[in-house]
Design an enzyme around this catalytic site. Structure first.
Site, PDB file in Angstrom:
ATOM      1  N   CYS A   1      45.356  19.910 -23.346  1.00  0.00           N
ATOM      2  CA  CYS A   1      44.438  19.065 -24.286  1.00  0.00           C
ATOM      3  C   CYS A   1      43.247  18.642 -23.510  1.00  0.00           C
ATOM      4  O   CYS A   1      42.230  18.554 -24.134  1.00  0.00           O
ATOM      5  CB  CYS A   1      45.286  17.668 -24.837  1.00  0.00           C
TER       6      CYS A   1
ATOM      7  N   GLU B   1      47.315  11.163 -29.760  1.00  0.00           N
ATOM      8  CA  GLU B   1      46.733  11.971 -28.827  1.00  0.00           C
ATOM      9  C   GLU B   1      46.584  13.485 -29.211  1.00  0.00           C
ATOM     10  O   GLU B   1      47.512  14.173 -29.338  1.00  0.00           O
ATOM     11  CB  GLU B   1      47.349  11.906 -27.522  1.00  0.00           C
TER      12      GLU B   1
END
Length: 482
Positions: A284, A250
């Site tokens: 993120c 990720e």
């Protein structure tokens, strides 16, 4: 000041050569933590401890694993104050760490609920008398590599579902939030998971590459998961592939928030401000691109600028501060260079941009185009840019004109229109009339393109953290051709 030892086989221990490194508050320079700097031999020992603990942990009844994980969730939440004490490592606000602890506890609860959901299936066989099954079993030792920006959430996520699936883990702590990551390991140890079930390794920044390579190369490590930058993620992915270890990655993002011509502007502004500036944009999923229909762009920018004016960044210890610090002064220098590049090439600085050490005021720019670095590069800071387009096709083209594809959002009063558009946005996650920054423990969380592959969260992660096996049982005689 916090002393941070390694956690290997249930024991707190220094690095074998006694080396340490320090982590200081980016705002005040105050020493926050003195941390054990693991050697390669320490990394080997952590994996060996996890490997030794694996058979007993994997053999536990699922309800017993559930009970221990639930106990860990309660202890994690009860020790929220200890996590907030360590917030000085990254200069984050106390409310951000409090949010981290609550979501991390829910991740442990969700993982606990999944211990009985590791399902197989019976598959019809063409062989007479053959009973064929597809079974999911624990893999062995799982390596989790966690970042500093949401340190409690992302380190817990790196190990919660692997543990629920019957694996043991080694957590490679971030060099920027080692005390937080070590505390997670201690909480799980104190909850009675068992010696060696969770091991935590911290390393000096200069040693990171060799420690990670040593951990991935260890034959006992069967799965890898990494959350962090795309640059480092490519390295982790390459190392994992070289050693034939499946990796869940990720990585970075540059989330677009699309504002259609029929959007509720007030709702869009609130979501944009939260998504772009919460935790100084160091998430993120942070909203970096505001892609707005030209019909409503002027009104949207004016309303958002007024909102941003209320968001003062400062020392987290100052009660007047709404936002905190960047992780360090070098991050501020890097982000300021992106802002200056855009302004020099014709972008309009609507508000913000002031930098003092590691404190960067929330920034909004309009008129950004593809010639500017901010158009494509992830800022990972409190910076949002406005891109204007005419009609939803133009907005979609702008949204997809990025190497990243983690999170996205669309604002429109016509939910059918928004849903149709969401299916064409190139992202692993898309929220309609909600912010790009949103996470729930049970949801599949992952990206596409340069934002990585695989998904954390609930059932979605069982596939990665278990080994699928084909097992047959032959009832009666079988015919062979020879």
């Amino acid at each position: 000041m916090l002393d941070v030892p390694l956690l290997i086989g249930g024991q707190s221990c220094p690095a074998r050569d006694g080396r340490t490194f320090e982590r200081r508050n980016p705002v005040t320079g105050e020493l926050v933590s003195r941390v054990a700097a693991a050697t390669l031999e320490d990394a080997d020992a952590a994996v060996a401890a996890a490997q030794q603990a694996f058979p007993a942990w994997a053999a536990l009844a699922p309800n017993e694993r559930r009970s221990r994980l639930l106990k860990a969730a309660e202890q994690l939440q009860a020790r929220s104050g200890e996590f907030i004490e360590a917030a000085g490592e990254t200069g984050a606000m106390a409310n951000w760490y409090g949010f981290n602890v609550r979501l991390a506890a829910n991740m442990l609860r969700e993982a606990a609920s999944m211990t009985t959901q590791v399902n197989g299936e019976v598959i019809p066989s063409d062989v007479p008398g053959s009973f064929a099954m597809a079974l999911r079993q624990p893999c062995g030792v799982v390596l989790g590599i966690a970042p500093w920006n949401a340190p409690v959430i992302l380190a817990t996520r790196a190990i919660a579902m692997p543990l629920a699936c019957g694996n043991t883990v080694v957590l490679k702590a971030s060099e920027l939030s080692p005390a937080v990551h070590r505390l997670i390991g201690q909480v799980l140890q104190d909850a009675g998971l068992g010696d060696g079930v969770v091991n935590v390794i911290s390393n000096a920044p200069a040693d990171a590459a060799q420690i990670v390579e040593r951990l991935i190369a260890n034959p006992a490590v069967r799965r890898v998961n990494f959350t962090g930058s795309t640059h480092v993620g490519r390295i982790v992915g390459e190392l994992s592939a070289r050693h034939l270890k499946p990796a869940l990655l990720e990585l970075g993002g540059k989330a677009p928030l699309l504002v259609l011509d029929d959007a509720d502007l007030e709702a869009a502004v609130q979501a944009a401000a939260f998504g772009a500036y919460f935790n100084q944009g160091q998430i993120c999923m942070s909203t970096e691109r505001l892609i707005v229909d030209a019909k409503v762009a002027d009104a949207f920018v004016a309303q958002l600028a007024a909102k941003v004016e209320t968001l003062r960044a400062g020392d987290p210890a100052d009660p007047e501060s709404v936002l905190g610090s960047l992780v360090d002064a070098s991050a501020g220098t890097r982000i300021k260079a992106l802002i200056d590049d855009a302004v020099a090439k014709g972008a309009r600085l609507v508000i913000g941009g002031q930098l003092e050490g590691s404190i960067l005021q929330p920034t909004l720019l309009d008129g950004v185009d593809a010639s500017m670095r901010l158009y494509r590069e992830e800022s990972f800071g409190p910076v949002a840019v406005v891109l204007r387009g005419e009609g939803e096709e133009a907005l979609l083209q702008l949204a997809n004109d990025s190497e990243f594809g983690l999170s996205a959002a669309i604002f429109s009063r016509d939910t059918g229109r928004a849903l149709a558009l969401a299916q064409r946005v190139e992202s692993g996650i898309c929220h309609i009339n909600g912010p790009t920054v949103h996470d729930e423990a049970q949801m599949p969380f992952g990206g596409v393109k340069s934002s990585g592959y695989g998904s954390f969260g609930g059932k979605a992660s069982i596939e990665h953290f278990t080994q699928l096996r084909w097992v047959t049982l032959q009832n009666g005689p079988r015919h062979y051709p020879i």
